[in-house]
Design an enzyme around this catalytic site. Structure first.
Site, PDB file in Angstrom:
ATOM      1  NE  ARG A  39      55.347  -7.209  53.558  1.00 26.12           N
ATOM      2  CZ  ARG A  39      55.103  -8.159  54.454  1.00 26.12           C
ATOM      3  NH1 ARG A  39      55.943  -8.380  55.456  1.00 26.12           N
ATOM      4  NH2 ARG A  39      53.997  -8.882  54.361  1.00 26.12           N
ATOM      5  CG  HIS A  96      58.957 -11.113  53.962  1.00 31.36           C
ATOM      6  ND1 HIS A  96      59.641 -10.063  54.540  1.00 31.36           N
ATOM      7  CD2 HIS A  96      59.859 -12.121  53.817  1.00 31.36           C
ATOM      8  CE1 HIS A  96      60.896 -10.441  54.747  1.00 31.36           C
ATOM      9  NE2 HIS A  96      61.058 -11.670  54.311  1.00 31.36           N
ATOM     10  CE1 TYR A 129      52.037 -10.887  56.766  1.00 31.79           C
ATOM     11  CE2 TYR A 129      52.479 -13.176  56.178  1.00 31.79           C
ATOM     12  CZ  TYR A 129      52.745 -11.826  56.036  1.00 31.79           C
ATOM     13  OH  TYR A 129      53.726 -11.423  55.164  1.00 31.79           O
TER      14      TYR A 129
END
Ligand SMILES: Cc1ncc(C[n+]2csc(CCOP(=O)(O)OP(=O)(O)O)c2C)c(N)n1
Ligand SMILES: Cc1ncc(C[n+]2csc(CCOP(=O)(O)OP(=O)(O)O)c2C)c(N)n1
Ligand SMILES: [Mg+2]
Ligand SMILES: [Mg+2]
Lengths: 354, 326, 354, 326
Positions: C257, C261, C270
């Site tokens: 990815r 998100h 993160y």
């Protein structure tokens, strides 16, 4: 083009054959006559309880009951491998394990007779009550194991389910977190070949249930569930790994449900007596008795004393059970919350005064 | 005309539906050779084969989700949840998919499925086998919730549910599965959904109920008739969408409303009925509305079960109170 | 004692390396320049859509949007392997697959812009809409596959989920029945290494996600998800098995990815940019372009025309989307049931008259 | 005293609870490094470590079931479900286990767990992210359902929920997570559960609501005050067990009752409130009870969302109707 990247193996643990002959060198614990006598005694006791419970139900004095006939080696094998400080999270068919753990026949009769007090075990205070919704005990076991691991206790959570329970999402979700967090938990499957009328092979295309462990990256192993020594051995090794911080395991025990699913079921609707007869030849008590006779001079007198003792115990439990009055109706409110909310006091009073 | 029990009527409706429409299939736990633990599907697999009558693995979330997929693809699945106490893993699929597939695709995909489940207490069943949480389902927009209370209504309403182009949860009061027989013509005639049934006319009190409680309600009504009290018993039958007009019309006539259900009182569907009365028939009320329901505690195991469920006596007292009010 | 009873293997399918070099002999379809041009064009088109969608969201003209940046090879690889008559059941990130299947950029923008009409596809009428509740599409796929198998059609249900979806019970329950009934279904996992902030290795201890197929007794295989040829090859073989009555498969596609998100997420909370930079070297478009240039003389002119065409298409779609009025409020009732129940007509009228 | 938003107050209460009681642990999806998608758990993993603050796999049924097991073993898990729309797989564990573990073991095992979830609409969220199905949970005996409507109440009620020896579902109205700030003293003082809050006194109409609708209700009340109408706004706060006394006391005073919730009307908790009034305060009513709620259809996607949710205007009209009734 595909290239090979991973490979997995599944083993099966067996110690005694159907005639009681050792298949190979027995595990240390199984060479001691005293230990084997205790295991045999526990299986006889479980069967005596089962016989009594069914008799009570047939005469309208107990509720619907799930017999453990033919699966005593699973319950006794699992429980005998556990420490008292471990936690058992049973399905509704592991009376044999609960009895070994110290749940009394009276408590079991009260529960199956429809009295909640039967789940207030005087003995194993930390054990979970019978779990009816299939598979829902596995997430509980993960939670218990999480609490154990945070407290650094040496205990292990042991959940037991049936072959059908391996189709429930709960089973996989819980197994996955046990693997992920290396939680001290052991999942045992009592694969008795049936989920009510659904055969094991109609439950999943997986060749073994043990291989489902591969999905969670934990150890998976099969054991002969008619052989209490094999079950105890496989579970003992799983418990040792869990205690040693090596994570959880899935142990599939191959057994057979010799009775109906429950007293509300009529298995003749969906299976041949012939199949059942065949499996009677492999049931766990005969097998261990034969081994005891051959290898540890088990005597007729011992056998008779054991049977008599078990029957007497169960008669006594049944008498006390039948003599136990139901709770007062208002008891249905007394453990809903730690203290009954004001909003419910009127309802409690209504029941009390009815 | 054959005299059937409620469970026999369910079986007859299932057989009729499978006979008349090859897209109707049945699946669930033990619905095949065993014929279902209550025998509701007995004989279907012999008549319609293993393709159309399937034992599923022990997976309730799958049963509901697979029904959604099969329905969207043109089948009319009639799936069984063995007991309502095991229906909860299926709620996600009901709320998030079954009830909204038509809406979210603006009619492109639809979900003509039926989810059947025996429900309710009173048969001395084991723990978790006496559930009665129909109100949770009746809150879901896009879902129909239907509860029969007699063999004839079970037959007609189940046929209607299966033929309906949208999802229906069909809850069968297992306590009266075999309690009574009545003549049921297996003629394929459906009964209307979304319509309450007036089971007895009366001028004094409107008694609204459904499922197994209809039996208690009717005997209470009979008892009070002797005392000269006219009780109008209404079987809601379709809990969602709810036939408010029939209920309100009756209350406007009688001026009194007693609601009976075995589910826990708080947030039970009786609240919805009482609310409709308080909103739309307030000025007709001669006495406070009264709900007789299960208590707001966990359904006890068999030894105390009888003290939990509404009884004819409790219903009778509530009606007498309503009559005595001034 | 344990004896060995079963063993399982997992393969990984890879065709092009990160530089676009063939690792070995390419599958038949991948030797045709026209086919590869089509696959490349579809990935470029998907990325152009993604770019436009993010731009619209950033300027407050689209709702929360889940980018497929870096995962175009998974969507295009899966969709290009499918027949029009197959059924796609996508997660919320497979725009690339939906676009190949004939869902229009306008429809996708309407959906992500908060208009239900975006899921009323004019093209693939049988495909499922985007599935937001993670993993719930897998049981649907089992149901679609059941309907297909009963109608004896040659179609296959293809469900796509993320690495996180393999932790959901739905995934396992559905995979289990696909194996049990040999249903024509293929489950594809777009393993983009993240479930919002949760890393793949924090999702499960299983070494591969492909091995979870072993729990259901179906074929499990990994594919390089940055290699559209490998994805298409692995999925094509899975579809052929399904059509041939050999049952279902689980295909794990290893991707990454590259974006947040969703537009509501800030991945810098993160994960390190360094990790992302590393993965940019492996992304699928560069790789296939390099291969096209080296093996099928892809020209600068072709590249520019392709990019221009894609951008123009997306500009047009965006314009039409922005010019599309919302439905009338009462539309919220018009597809609730086939015919609106009487009980709801008053509510509809209230909305209509508001 | 620091001025906090509602989500900051939740975070403060979580920190306080973990500080004062080592048995409190937090787990759920993205609650660790990410601090939760709404940042409700931001900073906790840095302060209390990965043992006590855990990102779980994507498994809601597990999250609930694992909380039951951990709680039974002596921990006080505070588990998060990322959005209420994804809570449904957890309902099985709530109904069949969390809410009855104490009862079924007659007090031997207990379940002091909290399940937190953001809920409600109005933030233009994607599909399935605007759920408001608190009534389904409020029907479950043995479960507490708590909904804060301000930063201070969020802080005090969450602390009370965590300290409560029994299971609590704590639903956070995400629409007002950051809508308002108010002074909140992080002093560990809890607020009482099972108690409704009277937010404004008024003699004419009782307005019962909870969650994000409290904001709409208060502005409606303010508007009507100018028109000389006294609206008594009651925030239920604890939906189960419900504080009927406060509601009934107010209705007996005002004689009028309007109930507001964003959840769908039918079988919503507003029905329970209306039923209590119709049962216990009927003779005080000067006007029909009125419910203002979400419609009985699927919550629309953002473009139509505003037409679904109750507005200050709809509330105002309902109150005026109640005043005009004669
Ligand atoms: C979730 C759930 N679904 C259905 C049932 C009804 N039921 C009780 S036991 C059983 C079969 C269980 O089979 P298995 O797991 O193999 O255990 P066994 O009964 O063979 O010991 C079923 C379907 C249940 N108790 N729970
Ligand atoms: C059942 C459920 N739980 C939680 C969420 C919130 N959520 C949306 S996407 C996501 C992560 C999904 O990760 P993955 O399956 O790997 O798919 P990806 O987003 O990486 O494509 C989560 C937790 C959800 N949509 N559904
Ligand atoms: Mg079994
Ligand atoms: Mg992912």
């Amino acid at each position: 083009m595909p290239t090979h990247i991973a490979h997995f193996d599944i083993d099966c643990c067996a110690c005694l054959d159907a005639t009681g002959q050792a298949i190979g060198p027995l595990p240390e614990f199984a060479r001691d006559g005293g230990t084997l006598r205790a295991l045999y005694g526990a299986m006889v006791r479980a069967r005596a309880f089962d016989t009594k419970a069914i008799a009570l139900q047939r005469t309208g004095r107990l509720g619907t009951y799930a017999s453990c006939l033919g699966q005593e080696a699973v319950g006794v094998g699992v429980a005998s491998a556990m420490e008292a400080s471990d936690v058992l999270l049973p399905s509704f068919r592991e009376h044999a394990a609960q009895l070994w753990r110290g749940v009394t026949p009276l408590e079991l009769l009260l529960y199956w007779g429809g009295d909640e007090r039967g789940s207030d075990f005087a003995g194993p205070r930390g054990d979970f009550p019978v779990c009816i919704p299939v598979g829902t005990q596995f997430p509980h076991a993960a939670g218990v194991a999480l609490a154990i691991s945070l407290s650094r206790e040496p205990a292990v959570a042991v959940a037991v389910g049936g072959d059908g329970s391996t189709s429930k999402g709960d089973f996989y979700e819980a197994m996955n977190v046990v693997g992920l967090w290396r939680l001290p938990a052991v999942f045992v499957i009592n694969n008795n070949q049936w989920a009510i009328s659904v055969r094991r092979r109609e439950q999943t295309a997986a060749r073994t249930l043990a291989q489902k462990a591969i999905a969670a990256g934990i150890h998976g192993e099969q054991a002969d569930g008619n052989d209490v020594i094999a079950v105890c051995d496989a579970v003992s090794r799983a418990l040792a790994r869990a205690r040693g911080g090596e994570g959880g395991s899935l142990i599939e025990c191959l057994s057979y449900r010799l009775g109906d699913h429950t007293t509300a079921d009529d298995a003749s609707r969906y299976r041949e007596d012939e199949e059942v007869r065949k499996h009677w030849k492999e049931e766990p008590l005969t097998r261990l008795r034969a081994h005891l006779v051959a290898a540890h001079d088990w005597t007729k007198a011992e056998e008779e004393a054991l049977l008599r003792g078990a029957a007497t115990e169960m008669d006594g439990a049944a008498e006390t059970y039948l003599a136990t009055d139901a709770e007062l109706p208002a008891a249905m409110f007394d453990h809903l919350h730690n203290t009954l909310p004001a909003a419910l006091q009127a309802q409690r009073a209504e029941v009390d005064n009815a | 005309m054959p005299e059937l029990t409620l469970v026999e009527a369910v079986r007859a409706a299932l057989g009729r539906a499978m006979e008349e429409d090859p897209s109707v299939i049945v699946f669930g736990e033990d619905v095949g050779i065993d014929g279902g633990v209550f025998r509701a599907t007995d004989g279907l697999v012999q008549r319609y084969g293993f393709d159309r009558v399937r034992d599923t693995p022990l997976s309730e979330a799958l049963i509901a989700g697979m029904a959604v997929g099969a329905a969207a693809r043109g089948l009319r699945p009639v799936a069984e949840i063995q007991f309502m106490g095991f229906l909860y893993p299926a709620i996600d699929q009901l709320v998030n998919h079954a009830s909204r597939l038509r809406t979210r695709t603006r009619g492109r995909l639809t979900c003509p499925m039926v989810l059947r489940a025996p429900y309710g207490g009173g048969i001395h069943a084991p723990e978790h086998h006496s559930e009665s949480t129909e109100a949770m389902l009746a809150h879901i927009p896009g879902l129909r919730v239907v509860v029969p209370s007699s063999p004839a209504r079970a037959y007609g309403l189940l046929l209607a549910a299966i033929r309906d182009p949208d999802p229906v949860v069909f809850l069968e009061p297992k306590r009266i599965y075999r309690a009574l027989r009545e003549p049921v013509a297996d003629n394929g005639a459906a009964l209307p959904l979304d319509t309450a049934f007036v089971l007895s006319e009366g001028a004094d009190v409107t008694l609204v109920t459904w499922g197994a409680m209809v039996t208690e309600a009717m005997s209470a009504a009979a008892g009070l008739a002797e005392a000269g009290i006219g009780v109008e018993v209404i079987d809601l039958a379709t809990l969602k969408p709810l036939d408010a007009d029939t209920v309100l019309g009756s209350v406007r006539k009688t001026g009194r409303c007693v609601i009976v259900h075995e589910a826990a009182l708080t947030a039970g569907l009786g609240g919805e009925v009482a609310a409709l009365v308080a909103e739309h028939a307030l000025t007709s009320l001669l006495a406070p509305v009264k709900r007789i329901a299960g208590y707001d505690t966990v359904m006890p195991l068999p030894r105390l079960e009888a003290h939990y469920l509404p009884t004819e006596a409790r219903i009778g007292r509530a009606i007498e109170e309503a009559m005595a009010f001034a």
